[in-house]
Design a protein around this motif. Structure first.
Motif, PDB file in Angstrom:
ATOM      1  N   VAL A 217       0.812  -1.051   0.196  1.00 18.52           N
ATOM      2  CA  VAL A 217       0.130  -0.036   0.104  1.00 18.52           C
ATOM      3  C   VAL A 217       0.882   1.251  -0.108  1.00 18.52           C
ATOM      4  O   VAL A 217       1.673   1.150   0.539  1.00 18.52           O
ATOM      5  N   ARG A 218       0.311   2.300  -0.571  1.00 16.74           N
ATOM      6  CA  ARG A 218       1.226   3.548  -0.637  1.00 16.74           C
ATOM      7  C   ARG A 218       0.988   4.214   0.688  1.00 16.74           C
ATOM      8  O   ARG A 218      -0.097   4.408   1.102  1.00 16.74           O
ATOM      9  N   GLY A 219       2.016   4.679   1.211  1.00 15.25           N
ATOM     10  CA  GLY A 219       1.922   5.624   2.607  1.00 15.25           C
ATOM     11  C   GLY A 219       3.350   5.533   3.085  1.00 15.25           C
ATOM     12  O   GLY A 219       4.178   5.168   2.672  1.00 15.25           O
ATOM     13  N   ASP A 220       3.360   6.202   4.150  1.00 12.95           N
ATOM     14  CA  ASP A 220       4.722   6.360   4.872  1.00 12.95           C
ATOM     15  C   ASP A 220       4.403   6.447   6.395  1.00 12.95           C
ATOM     16  O   ASP A 220       3.300   6.115   6.843  1.00 12.95           O
TER      17      ASP A 220
ATOM     18  N   LEU B 222       0.214   5.814   8.861  1.00 14.97           N
ATOM     19  CA  LEU B 222       0.024   4.405   8.263  1.00 14.97           C
ATOM     20  C   LEU B 222      -1.147   4.240   7.805  1.00 14.97           C
ATOM     21  O   LEU B 222      -2.203   4.406   8.674  1.00 14.97           O
ATOM     22  N   PRO B 223      -1.266   3.728   6.638  1.00 12.73           N
ATOM     23  CA  PRO B 223      -2.709   3.596   6.154  1.00 12.73           C
ATOM     24  C   PRO B 223      -3.129   2.097   6.729  1.00 12.73           C
ATOM     25  O   PRO B 223      -3.675   1.095   5.915  1.00 12.73           O
ATOM     26  N   LEU B 224      -3.167   1.847   7.990  1.00  9.03           N
ATOM     27  CA  LEU B 224      -3.395   0.403   8.732  1.00  9.03           C
ATOM     28  C   LEU B 224      -4.236   0.789   9.834  1.00  9.03           C
ATOM     29  O   LEU B 224      -4.346   1.781  10.403  1.00  9.03           O
ATOM     30  N   ALA B 225      -5.033  -0.404   9.998  1.00 10.52           N
ATOM     31  CA  ALA B 225      -6.339  -0.226  11.426  1.00 10.52           C
ATOM     32  C   ALA B 225      -5.345  -0.319  12.614  1.00 10.52           C
ATOM     33  O   ALA B 225      -4.097  -0.821  12.813  1.00 10.52           O
ATOM     34  N   ASP B 226      -6.014   0.234  13.640  1.00  6.64           N
ATOM     35  CA  ASP B 226      -5.484   0.126  14.997  1.00  6.64           C
ATOM     36  C   ASP B 226      -5.297  -1.212  15.621  1.00  6.64           C
ATOM     37  O   ASP B 226      -6.213  -2.083  15.022  1.00  6.64           O
ATOM     38  N   ALA B 227      -4.177  -1.441  16.290  1.00  5.74           N
ATOM     39  CA  ALA B 227      -4.228  -2.760  16.754  1.00  5.74           C
ATOM     40  C   ALA B 227      -4.102  -4.106  15.763  1.00  5.74           C
ATOM     41  O   ALA B 227      -4.866  -5.019  16.149  1.00  5.74           O
TER      42      ALA B 227
ATOM     43  N   SER C 143       5.888   9.232  13.779  1.00  5.41           N
ATOM     44  CA  SER C 143       5.973   7.919  13.379  1.00  5.41           C
ATOM     45  C   SER C 143       5.759   6.903  14.592  1.00  5.41           C
ATOM     46  O   SER C 143       5.266   5.865  14.596  1.00  5.41           O
ATOM     47  N   VAL C 144       6.159   7.530  15.745  1.00  6.06           N
ATOM     48  CA  VAL C 144       6.276   6.451  16.978  1.00  6.06           C
ATOM     49  C   VAL C 144       4.811   6.348  17.467  1.00  6.06           C
ATOM     50  O   VAL C 144       4.349   5.145  17.612  1.00  6.06           O
ATOM     51  N   PRO C 145       4.031   7.303  17.610  1.00  6.86           N
ATOM     52  CA  PRO C 145       2.497   7.263  17.877  1.00  6.86           C
ATOM     53  C   PRO C 145       1.846   6.151  16.858  1.00  6.86           C
ATOM     54  O   PRO C 145       1.126   5.485  17.282  1.00  6.86           O
ATOM     55  N   GLU C 146       2.378   6.426  15.676  1.00  7.21           N
ATOM     56  CA  GLU C 146       1.546   5.684  14.616  1.00  7.21           C
ATOM     57  C   GLU C 146       1.716   4.140  14.772  1.00  7.21           C
ATOM     58  O   GLU C 146       1.191   3.251  14.515  1.00  7.21           O
TER      59      GLU C 146
END
Length: 253
Positions: A89-92, A96-101, A120-123
């Motif tokens: 997936v495109r992102g950085d 992050l283009p990802l779900a929680d947990a 980036s750390v919180p992500e």
């Protein structure tokens, strides 16, 4: 040249990057598994800043269920060519283009420095499941190898940056990561080697961001001189490269 321009410079040399960049030793993933307290087989892993998939491929070989995250169009295209069955997936790392947990492990191979750690750390912590881990690592110079250390200094001068005298990250980075996450951080250094052709070695140097943003005529001249120097050290034109992988792993409770 700003960090964003350097980060995206890899898109101009994606195929060269894939063909010449070093991989990583098996022992690196052994350490990650030891930290997690489980095998990577079946683990959900997000490989962030995946590039052409060098680390992703190794994670898949361990049996991990991997999704790659990559901002660069050409790098993502090369990734898809090499690993057509692995989702990307495109992102950085800053968003992050990802779900929680949703993941057991979030990895950054050679890519952490391109992120804003305040974001980036919180992500990474948001995406990690309880008991998961954030792992970041770099292949770094083995400064006790004389020819490699001397070349490192020549490259730094050519690129107009101060040469480093130690591997990266140093202990301060581990302390900083612990402070940002509030988590336990483990640091390991893993020494390994590879033997490659002189052409591959020089192509690897030329694929670095600090090179890609410079005048290409000057780069060609520099690399021609490096070829001459290295033929004196490796007359058969097979270069033995020594690396020290510097690994930081932070665990989420």
């Amino acid at each position: 040249m700003d960090a964003r321009s350097r980060a995206h410079s890899f898109n101009s040399a994606a195929a060269q990057y894939e063909a010449s960049r070093p991989s990583y030793p098996v022992a690196l993933f052994d350490v990650v598994e030891e930290f997690l307290g489980r095998a990577l087989a079946g683990a959900r892993v997000a490989d962030v800043g995946a590039g052409t998939g060098i680390a992703t491929a190794l994670l898949c070989e361990r049996g991990a269920d991997v999704v790659a995250v990559e901002p660069g169009e050409a790098m993502a295209g090369e990734f898809h060519r090499v690993l057509p069955d692995v989702p990307i997936v495109r992102g950085d790392g800053n968003a992050l283009p990802l779900a929680d947990a949703s993941h057991d492990l979030v990895t950054y191979a050679q890519s952490w420095q391109w992120t804003d750690t305040g974001r980036s750390v919180p992500e990474a912590l948001r995406v990690l499941r309880p008991g998961g881990a954030l792992a970041i690592w770099w292949n770094t110079t083995a400064f006790d190898v004389p020819w490699s250390s001397a070349q490192h200094e020549r490259i730094a001068r050519h690129c107009g940056v101060p040469p480093r005298s130690s591997v990266r990250p140093d202990d301060r980075e581990a302390v900083r990561l612990a402070g940002l996450t509030g988590l336990r951080v483990v640091r390991r250094q893993i020494r390994w080697q590879r033997r490659v052709s002189l052409d591959t070695h020089l192509a690897n140097i030329g694929s670095r961001s600090a090179f890609l943003v410079l005048d290409q005529a000057a780069n060609r001249s520099f690399l021609a001189e490096e070829r001459r120097r290295l033929r004196e050290v490796f007359p058969e034109e097979t270069v033995e490269e020594t690396y020290v992988v510097d690994l930081l792993v932070a665990g989420r409770p």
